[in-house]
Motif scaffolding. Structure first.
Motif, PDB file in Angstrom:
ATOM      1  N   HIS A 133       3.212  27.597  26.532  1.00 55.16           N
ATOM      2  CA  HIS A 133       2.559  26.348  26.152  1.00 55.16           C
ATOM      3  C   HIS A 133       3.475  25.140  26.296  1.00 55.16           C
ATOM      4  CE1 HIS A 133      -0.674  28.809  24.661  1.00 55.16           C
ATOM      5  NE2 HIS A 133       0.119  29.391  23.767  1.00 55.16           N
ATOM      6  N   ASN A 134       4.750  25.367  26.609  1.00 55.38           N
ATOM      7  CA  ASN A 134       5.704  24.264  26.682  1.00 55.38           C
ATOM      8  C   ASN A 134       5.963  23.879  28.134  1.00 55.38           C
ATOM      9  OD1 ASN A 134       8.752  23.255  26.844  1.00 55.38           O
ATOM     10  ND2 ASN A 134       7.957  22.764  24.812  1.00 55.38           N
ATOM     11  N   SER A 277      -1.393  19.053  26.569  1.00 52.00           N
ATOM     12  CA  SER A 277      -2.144  20.039  25.788  1.00 52.00           C
ATOM     13  C   SER A 277      -1.323  21.319  25.639  1.00 52.00           C
ATOM     14  CB  SER A 277      -3.465  20.355  26.487  1.00 52.00           C
ATOM     15  OG  SER A 277      -3.237  21.175  27.640  1.00 52.00           O
ATOM     16  N   ARG A 278      -1.931  22.340  25.079  1.00 54.78           N
ATOM     17  CA  ARG A 278      -1.256  23.633  24.940  1.00 54.78           C
ATOM     18  C   ARG A 278      -1.367  24.485  26.203  1.00 54.78           C
ATOM     19  NH1 ARG A 278       0.510  26.020  20.672  1.00 54.78           N
ATOM     20  NH2 ARG A 278      -0.442  28.048  21.202  1.00 54.78           N
TER      21      ARG A 278
END
Length: 297
Positions: A133-134, A277-278
């Motif tokens: 997610h990063n 976003s994720r």
């Protein structure tokens, strides 16, 4: 003598300095110093923690009242250092191996009295699945696949990062970092170009520091936009040393810039929302950078 130089900004690096000092003290006959410059940060807790650095043998903590900028602070560190070899490290890295410094010293002792620069590289620390997610983790992890020492050595001057860079003092006297670079990004790219123009040898070694601290997606996109503005400002000086600049020049040659700018004006906000976003996408990240840069033209 080896001077280990850490520019810092509101980031406590006491643990890193302790590691470096411990490793250095175990290397026979090594004269060394470790200098940390807090570049105008205002975080009192961070500064209070790092004040302890000056109590460690051969270590010095120098807080500054104003922010010099990424290039100028490195020049300042070089000016106060006493060593003939200067090892620049980012203050937020980790040391993944206990013989990090001894590897450098071993190579240095085989290149005594030479003028050269050496990039040790980076290694990305973290679980790709957990960190999916990063955006910055995903970008650095993907880049690492093609940036081993052997690969970097194919384009030695284009692959220099101040994250983990060793230079002889004479290089800093002769070249130094361009202090017009006050914002984020590209001061190391121009430094590499200067080394090439001066015919200064660059070695790429496998002596990586670890990256394990990651900006939020929002912050990383902000830093990316700042870097792109820097790239646009210095596009003439950086010509031939930026793959993104090469892509944008090809778009301009084919007279497609107005279409890309229109695309970015309409789709850019949606791309940015995706990136922050994720579920960030590296493809969208690449497209966003091209669109953002050309929107500056």
């Amino acid at each position: 003598m080896l001077s280990i130089l850490l520019p810092s900004y509101e980031n406590s690096c006491l643990a890193l300095v302790r590691q470096l000092a411990e490793q250095a003290s175990l290397i026979p006959s090594l004269e060394y110093e470790i200098i940390v410059v807090e570049d105008g940060g205002t975080n009192d807790a961070t500064k209070a923690a790092d004040q302890c650095i000056s109590s460690i043998p051969n270590c010095h903590y120098l807080p500054q009242n104003r922010n010099r900028g990424r290039a100028a602070v490195r020049n300042f560190l070089a000016s106060v250092a006493r060593g003939e070899w200067l090892l620049f490290l980012d203050s937020d890295v980790t040391l993944p191996v206990s013989d990090f410094l001894s590897r450098y010293v071993s190579i240095l002792r085989s290149h005594q009295n030479e003028t050269l620069a050496m990039d040790g590289g980076v290694t990305v620390i973290g679980n790709p699945r957990q960190m999916r997610h990063n955006l910055r983790f995903r970008y650095e992890h993907k880049a690492q696949e093609r940036l081993c020492a052997k690969a970097r050595a194919k384009h030695p001057y284009q692959c220099i990062r101040t994250t983990n860079l060793l230079v002889s003092r004479s290089i800093m006297r002769q070249e130094g970092f361009d202090e017009r670079f006050t914002g984020y990004g590209y001061e190391d790219v121009l430094f590499g170009k200067r080394l090439q123009m001066a015919n200064i040898p660059v070695i790429h070694a496998e002596i990586p520091v670890g990256l394990d601290k990651w900006d939020s997606n929002v912050r990383y996109v902000e830093k990316t936009e700042e870097a792109l503005r820097t790239l646009y400002q210095f596009r003439t000086e950086l010509d031939g040393f930026s793959p993104l600049l090469d892509i944008c020049k090809r778009i301009e040659r084919h007279h497609l810039t107005p279409f890309v700018k229109l695309w970015h004006r309409i789709i850019g906000p949606m791309e940015k929302a995706k990136l922050t976003s994720r579920h960030p996408s590296l493809l969208v990240y690449k497209l966003y950078k091209v669109g953002y840069y050309l929107s500056l033209v």
